[in-house]
Design an enzyme around this catalytic site. Structure first.
Site, PDB file in Angstrom:
ATOM      1  N   ASP A  33       0.868  -1.188   0.000  1.00  0.00           N
ATOM      2  CA  ASP A  33       0.000   0.000   0.000  1.00  0.00           C
ATOM      3  C   ASP A  33       0.902   1.234   0.000  1.00  0.00           C
ATOM      4  OD1 ASP A  33      -3.267   0.330   1.100  1.00  0.00           O
ATOM      5  OD2 ASP A  33      -2.006   2.116   0.926  1.00  0.00           O
ATOM      6  N   GLY A  73      -5.738  -1.745  -4.631  1.00  0.00           N
ATOM      7  CA  GLY A  73      -5.145  -0.412  -4.425  1.00  0.00           C
ATOM      8  C   GLY A  73      -5.621   0.623  -5.416  1.00  0.00           C
ATOM      9  N   SER A  76     -10.897   5.007  -4.208  1.00  0.00           N
ATOM     10  CA  SER A  76     -12.114   4.191  -4.117  1.00  0.00           C
ATOM     11  C   SER A  76     -13.398   5.015  -4.164  1.00  0.00           C
ATOM     12  CB  SER A  76     -12.061   3.355  -2.834  1.00  0.00           C
ATOM     13  OG  SER A  76     -11.965   4.201  -1.719  1.00  0.00           O
ATOM     14  N   ASN A 113     -19.514  -1.718  -8.400  1.00  0.00           N
ATOM     15  CA  ASN A 113     -20.877  -1.489  -8.915  1.00  0.00           C
ATOM     16  C   ASN A 113     -20.936  -0.188  -9.719  1.00  0.00           C
ATOM     17  OD1 ASN A 113     -22.305   0.746  -7.017  1.00  0.00           O
ATOM     18  ND2 ASN A 113     -20.884  -0.465  -5.798  1.00  0.00           N
ATOM     19  N   HIS A 114     -19.986   0.732  -9.454  1.00  0.00           N
ATOM     20  CA  HIS A 114     -20.024   2.024 -10.152  1.00  0.00           C
ATOM     21  C   HIS A 114     -19.576   1.923 -11.610  1.00  0.00           C
ATOM     22  CE1 HIS A 114     -21.353   3.834  -6.525  1.00  0.00           C
ATOM     23  NE2 HIS A 114     -20.364   3.255  -5.868  1.00  0.00           N
ATOM     24  N   TYR A 141     -14.545   7.715 -11.586  1.00  0.00           N
ATOM     25  CA  TYR A 141     -14.159   6.517 -10.823  1.00  0.00           C
ATOM     26  C   TYR A 141     -14.746   5.257 -11.487  1.00  0.00           C
ATOM     27  CZ  TYR A 141     -14.658   3.037  -7.090  1.00  0.00           C
ATOM     28  OH  TYR A 141     -14.662   1.874  -6.370  1.00  0.00           O
ATOM     29  N   LYS A 145     -13.019   1.833 -13.385  1.00  0.00           N
ATOM     30  CA  LYS A 145     -13.289   0.416 -13.114  1.00  0.00           C
ATOM     31  C   LYS A 145     -13.628  -0.323 -14.416  1.00  0.00           C
ATOM     32  CE  LYS A 145     -12.404   0.598  -8.778  1.00  0.00           C
ATOM     33  NZ  LYS A 145     -11.218  -0.063  -8.238  1.00  0.00           N
ATOM     34  N   SER A 170     -21.021  -3.112  -1.533  1.00  0.00           N
ATOM     35  CA  SER A 170     -20.555  -2.352  -0.359  1.00  0.00           C
ATOM     36  C   SER A 170     -19.969  -3.334   0.633  1.00  0.00           C
ATOM     37  CB  SER A 170     -21.724  -1.624   0.308  1.00  0.00           C
ATOM     38  OG  SER A 170     -22.445  -0.868  -0.643  1.00  0.00           O
TER      39      SER A 170
HETATM   40  N1  LIG Z   1     -15.409  -1.167   0.031  1.00  0.00           N
HETATM   41  C1  LIG Z   1     -16.309  -1.315  -0.913  1.00  0.00           C
HETATM   42  O1  LIG Z   1     -17.467  -1.514  -0.629  1.00  0.00           O
HETATM   43  C2  LIG Z   1     -15.943  -1.251  -2.381  1.00  0.00           C
HETATM   44  C3  LIG Z   1     -16.978  -1.224  -3.316  1.00  0.00           C
HETATM   45  C4  LIG Z   1     -16.649  -1.238  -4.666  1.00  0.00           C
HETATM   46  C5  LIG Z   1     -15.331  -1.293  -5.065  1.00  0.00           C
HETATM   47  N2  LIG Z   1     -14.348  -1.293  -4.123  1.00  0.00           N
HETATM   48  C6  LIG Z   1     -12.960  -1.304  -4.586  1.00  0.00           C
HETATM   49  O2  LIG Z   1     -12.211  -2.172  -3.762  1.00  0.00           O
HETATM   50  C7  LIG Z   1     -10.925  -1.637  -3.510  1.00  0.00           C
HETATM   51  C8  LIG Z   1     -10.720  -1.495  -2.003  1.00  0.00           C
HETATM   52  O3  LIG Z   1     -11.723  -0.643  -1.508  1.00  0.00           O
HETATM   53  P1  LIG Z   1     -11.625  -0.018  -0.061  1.00  0.00           P
HETATM   54  O4  LIG Z   1     -13.025   0.257   0.381  1.00  0.00           O
HETATM   55  O5  LIG Z   1     -10.743  -0.827   0.786  1.00  0.00           O
HETATM   56  O6  LIG Z   1     -10.948   1.360  -0.408  1.00  0.00           O
HETATM   57  P2  LIG Z   1      -9.970   2.224   0.513  1.00  0.00           P
HETATM   58  O7  LIG Z   1      -9.972   3.617  -0.064  1.00  0.00           O
HETATM   59  O8  LIG Z   1     -10.334   2.078   1.945  1.00  0.00           O
HETATM   60  O9  LIG Z   1      -8.589   1.529   0.268  1.00  0.00           O
HETATM   61  C9  LIG Z   1      -7.822   1.709  -0.893  1.00  0.00           C
HETATM   62  C10 LIG Z   1      -6.377   1.548  -0.491  1.00  0.00           C
HETATM   63  O10 LIG Z   1      -5.580   1.763  -1.650  1.00  0.00           O
HETATM   64  C11 LIG Z   1      -4.454   2.511  -1.258  1.00  0.00           C
HETATM   65  N3  LIG Z   1      -3.931   3.200  -2.427  1.00  0.00           N
HETATM   66  C12 LIG Z   1      -4.381   4.341  -3.012  1.00  0.00           C
HETATM   67  N4  LIG Z   1      -3.598   4.663  -4.047  1.00  0.00           N
HETATM   68  C13 LIG Z   1      -2.646   3.701  -4.131  1.00  0.00           C
HETATM   69  C14 LIG Z   1      -1.555   3.487  -4.985  1.00  0.00           C
HETATM   70  N5  LIG Z   1      -1.279   4.338  -5.986  1.00  0.00           N
HETATM   71  N6  LIG Z   1      -0.773   2.415  -4.778  1.00  0.00           N
HETATM   72  C15 LIG Z   1      -1.038   1.541  -3.754  1.00  0.00           C
HETATM   73  N7  LIG Z   1      -2.060   1.704  -2.894  1.00  0.00           N
HETATM   74  C16 LIG Z   1      -2.860   2.767  -3.094  1.00  0.00           C
HETATM   75  C17 LIG Z   1      -4.940   3.462  -0.180  1.00  0.00           C
HETATM   76  O11 LIG Z   1      -3.874   3.927   0.626  1.00  0.00           O
HETATM   77  C18 LIG Z   1      -5.916   2.571   0.561  1.00  0.00           C
HETATM   78  O12 LIG Z   1      -5.297   1.911   1.643  1.00  0.00           O
HETATM   79  C19 LIG Z   1     -10.850  -0.322  -4.256  1.00  0.00           C
HETATM   80  O13 LIG Z   1     -10.238  -0.562  -5.507  1.00  0.00           O
HETATM   81  C20 LIG Z   1     -12.296   0.053  -4.453  1.00  0.00           C
HETATM   82  O14 LIG Z   1     -12.467   0.850  -5.608  1.00  0.00           O
HETATM   83  C21 LIG Z   1     -14.625  -1.259  -2.799  1.00  0.00           C
END
Ligand SMILES: NC(=O)c1ccc[n+]([C@@H]2O[C@H](COP(=O)([O-])OP(=O)(O)OC[C@H]3O[C@@H](n4cnc5c(N)ncnc54)[C@H](O)[C@@H]3O)[C@@H](O)[C@H]2O)c1
Length: 274
Positions: A33, A73, A76, A113-114, A141, A145, A170
């Protein structure tokens, strides 16, 4: 020897929820990360790397000896185009190239989902919206995806890497409102889904919804079931507490009818709070 699973974005919400849940005998989790993940606890089979997925040299090194990558990563939520382009689109390109060069056989991509946010509940067949429904992104965003899924497809067809893209709803400890009652994926189901992605023989390239067996869901579980994902949780246990007397009311307005919810109305390119 341990199977090494590289998780990018491991310090985020999903990564933290999965860390203990994906621990297995004979498996080493390599957590990467931009924010350094917590050092391993005593006896925890974990390595931590502080690096960006956009850093080609760091990603090449991180992929050495890796059996599978779970790519979480990036940004998000909605944000400025340049940031999304770099972290999410170029970052995924770097991850896929590093995977190819290191001979990583399998990659799981955290789509969203987005990528399909403008599907309306009213237009969906009774069997539910297919996981590979044509993209209808709701934000920059969401576009990133869609590009992530396209990169996964490209690297599968060109280089034979097995890629499963998860259109996650979610994934949080609990749902918090009416919409999240149908989009929720429990952390335990999230781990079940990732294990299915890692274990299924010859997945090829697939898109799968990341949701639980929610009573209120309108996204099909079929593609997930085809890879051995059998969700066990249902958000309905939270419905009474969340909705009270409004428990049986239908969706209240477009934000609750569209797959992407409020993202469909977020100003494009503006920083969004999670
Ligand atoms: N949580 C959900 O419900 C949800 C829903 C749909 C999609 N997602 C996708 O799942 C993934 C994880 O989601 P999340 O909720 O944990 O998001 P989050 O924002 O909590 O975590 C994302 C992590 O990626 C890291 N990051 C950002 N830029 C980076 C880079 N350039 N290199 C390495 N790390 C980097 C951030 O520091 C963070 O720890 C994301 O890709 C998000 O788009 C999550």
């Amino acid at each position: 020897m341990s199977d090494v699973v590289l998780i990018t974005g491991a310090d985020g919400v999903v990564g933290r929820l999965m860390r203990a849940r994906l621990a297995r005998e004979g498996r080493l989790l390599r957590l990467l990360d931009v924010v350094r993940p917590e050092d391993p606890a005593e006896g925890e089979a974990v390595e931590v790397i502080e690096a960006s997925v956009t850093d080609e040299a760091a990603m090449r090194a991180a992929c050495e000896g890796v059996a599978a990558i779970i790519h979480l990563g990036g940004i998000s939520v909605e944000g400025p185009w340049a940031d999304i382009l770099s972290a999410n689109i170029d970052g995924t390109r770097v991850v896929m190239e590093a995977a190819r060069d290191a001979g990583v056989a399998r990659v799981v991509l955290a789509s969203s989902n987005h990528a399909a946010g403008f599907y309306d509940l009213d237009d969906v067949p009774d069997v539910g919206l297919a996981a590979d429904a044509f993209p209808r992104p709701d934000t920059y965003y969401g576009v990133s995806k869609v590009a992530m899924e396209a990169l996964g497809s490209l690297f599968h067809d060109r280089y034979g890497i097995d890629v499963t893209a998860l259109r996650i709803g979610s994934c949080f400890e609990k749902p918090w409102d009416r919409r999240s009652l149908w989009t929720w994926m429990s952390p335990d189901d999230g781990a079940r889904l990732l294990e299915a992605c890692l274990a299924t023989p010859e997945p090829g390239f697939r898109v799968v919804w990341g949701i639980s067996r929610n009573t209120r869901r309108w996204w099909s579980l079929e593609a997930g079931e085809a890879i051995g994902y059998h969700p066990q949780d249902d958000s309905e246990i939270f419905a009474a507490e969340l909705l009270g007397e409004a428990i049986d009311d239908g969706p209240q307005g477009p934000e609750e009818r569209l797959a992407g919810g409020k993202f469909c109305f977020t100003p494009l390119g503006e920083h969004q709070q999670k």
